[in-house]
Write a protein that holds these residues in place. Structure first.
Motif, PDB file in Angstrom:
ATOM      1  N   HIS A  88      -7.023  18.018  61.440  1.00 11.57           N
ATOM      2  CA  HIS A  88      -5.943  18.915  61.006  1.00 11.57           C
ATOM      3  C   HIS A  88      -6.235  20.353  61.416  1.00 11.57           C
ATOM      4  O   HIS A  88      -5.352  21.068  61.890  1.00 11.57           O
ATOM      5  CB  HIS A  88      -5.743  18.827  59.488  1.00 11.57           C
ATOM      6  CG  HIS A  88      -5.326  17.478  59.010  1.00 11.57           C
ATOM      7  ND1 HIS A  88      -6.057  16.777  58.082  1.00 11.57           N
ATOM      8  CD2 HIS A  88      -4.280  16.701  59.338  1.00 11.57           C
ATOM      9  CE1 HIS A  88      -5.462  15.623  57.848  1.00 11.57           C
ATOM     10  NE2 HIS A  88      -4.384  15.549  58.602  1.00 11.57           N
ATOM     11  N   ALA A  89      -7.467  20.779  61.232  1.00  6.00           N
ATOM     12  CA  ALA A  89      -7.866  22.138  61.611  1.00  6.00           C
ATOM     13  C   ALA A  89      -7.764  22.323  63.124  1.00  6.00           C
ATOM     14  O   ALA A  89      -7.259  23.348  63.599  1.00  6.00           O
ATOM     15  CB  ALA A  89      -9.276  22.435  61.124  1.00  6.00           C
ATOM     16  N   ARG A  90      -8.221  21.336  63.882  1.00  4.12           N
ATOM     17  CA  ARG A  90      -8.139  21.425  65.351  1.00  4.12           C
ATOM     18  C   ARG A  90      -6.690  21.493  65.808  1.00  4.12           C
ATOM     19  O   ARG A  90      -6.358  22.208  66.752  1.00  4.12           O
ATOM     20  CB  ARG A  90      -8.857  20.244  65.993  1.00  4.12           C
ATOM     21  CG  ARG A  90     -10.372  20.358  65.913  1.00  4.12           C
ATOM     22  CD  ARG A  90     -11.064  19.329  66.791  1.00  4.12           C
ATOM     23  NE  ARG A  90     -10.761  17.960  66.392  1.00  4.12           N
ATOM     24  CZ  ARG A  90     -11.528  17.211  65.600  1.00  4.12           C
ATOM     25  NH1 ARG A  90     -12.647  17.706  65.107  1.00  4.12           N
ATOM     26  NH2 ARG A  90     -11.186  15.987  65.303  1.00  4.12           N
ATOM     27  N   TYR A  95      -2.417  24.839  68.189  1.00  2.00           N
ATOM     28  CA  TYR A  95      -1.095  25.473  68.099  1.00  2.00           C
ATOM     29  C   TYR A  95      -1.223  26.984  68.240  1.00  2.00           C
ATOM     30  O   TYR A  95      -0.456  27.616  68.955  1.00  2.00           O
ATOM     31  CB  TYR A  95      -0.419  25.158  66.767  1.00  2.00           C
ATOM     32  CG  TYR A  95       0.044  23.735  66.572  1.00  2.00           C
ATOM     33  CD1 TYR A  95      -0.149  22.755  67.538  1.00  2.00           C
ATOM     34  CD2 TYR A  95       0.668  23.357  65.405  1.00  2.00           C
ATOM     35  CE1 TYR A  95       0.277  21.448  67.346  1.00  2.00           C
ATOM     36  CE2 TYR A  95       1.109  22.057  65.201  1.00  2.00           C
ATOM     37  CZ  TYR A  95       0.906  21.115  66.177  1.00  2.00           C
ATOM     38  OH  TYR A  95       1.343  19.832  65.984  1.00  2.00           O
ATOM     39  N   LEU A  96      -2.194  27.572  67.554  1.00  2.00           N
ATOM     40  CA  LEU A  96      -2.395  29.022  67.624  1.00  2.00           C
ATOM     41  C   LEU A  96      -2.714  29.452  69.053  1.00  2.00           C
ATOM     42  O   LEU A  96      -2.178  30.448  69.545  1.00  2.00           O
ATOM     43  CB  LEU A  96      -3.523  29.453  66.684  1.00  2.00           C
ATOM     44  CG  LEU A  96      -3.245  29.357  65.193  1.00  2.00           C
ATOM     45  CD1 LEU A  96      -4.525  29.618  64.403  1.00  2.00           C
ATOM     46  CD2 LEU A  96      -2.142  30.310  64.773  1.00  2.00           C
ATOM     47  N   ARG A  97      -3.575  28.715  69.695  1.00  6.45           N
ATOM     48  CA  ARG A  97      -3.973  29.064  71.058  1.00  6.45           C
ATOM     49  C   ARG A  97      -2.795  28.943  72.033  1.00  6.45           C
ATOM     50  O   ARG A  97      -2.523  29.850  72.810  1.00  6.45           O
ATOM     51  CB  ARG A  97      -5.139  28.193  71.508  1.00  6.45           C
ATOM     52  CG  ARG A  97      -5.771  28.654  72.806  1.00  6.45           C
ATOM     53  CD  ARG A  97      -7.022  27.867  73.179  1.00  6.45           C
ATOM     54  NE  ARG A  97      -6.719  26.462  73.431  1.00  6.45           N
ATOM     55  CZ  ARG A  97      -7.051  25.445  72.622  1.00  6.45           C
ATOM     56  NH1 ARG A  97      -7.716  25.660  71.515  1.00  6.45           N
ATOM     57  NH2 ARG A  97      -6.737  24.207  72.919  1.00  6.45           N
ATOM     58  N   MET A 121      -6.770  29.867  59.267  1.00 12.11           N
ATOM     59  CA  MET A 121      -7.372  29.657  60.576  1.00 12.11           C
ATOM     60  C   MET A 121      -7.061  30.869  61.453  1.00 12.11           C
ATOM     61  O   MET A 121      -5.947  31.391  61.401  1.00 12.11           O
ATOM     62  CB  MET A 121      -6.796  28.394  61.239  1.00 12.11           C
ATOM     63  CG  MET A 121      -6.795  27.150  60.371  1.00 12.11           C
ATOM     64  SD  MET A 121      -8.414  26.527  59.938  1.00 12.11           S
ATOM     65  CE  MET A 121      -8.997  26.022  61.515  1.00 12.11           C
ATOM     66  N   VAL A 122      -8.042  31.299  62.245  1.00 12.92           N
ATOM     67  CA  VAL A 122      -7.834  32.442  63.128  1.00 12.92           C
ATOM     68  C   VAL A 122      -8.151  32.089  64.571  1.00 12.92           C
ATOM     69  O   VAL A 122      -9.001  31.250  64.856  1.00 12.92           O
ATOM     70  CB  VAL A 122      -8.673  33.667  62.697  1.00 12.92           C
ATOM     71  CG1 VAL A 122      -8.237  34.171  61.345  1.00 12.92           C
ATOM     72  CG2 VAL A 122     -10.147  33.358  62.689  1.00 12.92           C
ATOM     73  N   ASN A 123      -7.444  32.743  65.467  1.00 11.83           N
ATOM     74  CA  ASN A 123      -7.581  32.561  66.896  1.00 11.83           C
ATOM     75  C   ASN A 123      -7.744  33.944  67.511  1.00 11.83           C
ATOM     76  O   ASN A 123      -6.763  34.630  67.761  1.00 11.83           O
ATOM     77  CB  ASN A 123      -6.342  31.875  67.439  1.00 11.83           C
ATOM     78  CG  ASN A 123      -6.352  31.761  68.940  1.00 11.83           C
ATOM     79  OD1 ASN A 123      -7.350  31.435  69.534  1.00 11.83           O
ATOM     80  ND2 ASN A 123      -5.208  32.039  69.567  1.00 11.83           N
TER      81      ASN A 123
END
Length: 128
Positions: A88-90, A95-97, A121-123
């Motif tokens: 889920h985190a990946r 998506y963020l990336r 989560m941060v990118n």
């Protein structure tokens, strides 16, 4: 409005929804109610946002969909699962990336308390 302020509003709304409805409903129910609550608080909300992807010179119109996009920059991934896992985190980080966004929230409404179901989560996040 800064992204941290938007995130705080989202968290507050999620906690209110969880206190009222509790865990156990479908993700689509939480998504619908959360989107309505955020709009009522004056935020711009888009649901099931298709995101195009170009890979190996091929264009895919809707490679994936973001559950909720707030103010064109905060990605919300809604879950209603017994336990969040690394996949889920990946998923949210990908998506963020791809969407080139700095911050997203992974929200699991099936936890005993909503506080336990929130993952920020941060990118390559750079404070405003």
């Amino acid at each position: 409005m800064r992204i941290d302020e938007i995130s705080a509003i989202v968290v507050d709304e999620c906690i209110s929804i969880h206190r009222e409805l509790g865990p156990g409903l479908f993700e689509s129910v939480y998504e619908t109610i959360l989107a309505g609550g955020l709009e009522a608080r004056g935020l711009k909300v888009a649901r099931q946002v298709p995101v195009p992807l170009i890979f190996d010179n091929h264009a895919f119109e809707a490679a994936f969909k973001i559950d909720i996009l707030v103010d064109d920059r905060l990605i919300l991934e809604i879950k209603s699962v017994e336990r969040l896992d690394k996949a889920h985190a990946r998923q949210l980080l990908t998506y963020l990336r791809i969407f080139k966004q700095p911050v997203g929230l992974l929200l699991n409404f099936s936890e005993a308390t909503m506080k336990d179901g929130i993952r920020r989560m941060v990118n390559d996040y750079k404070p405003e």
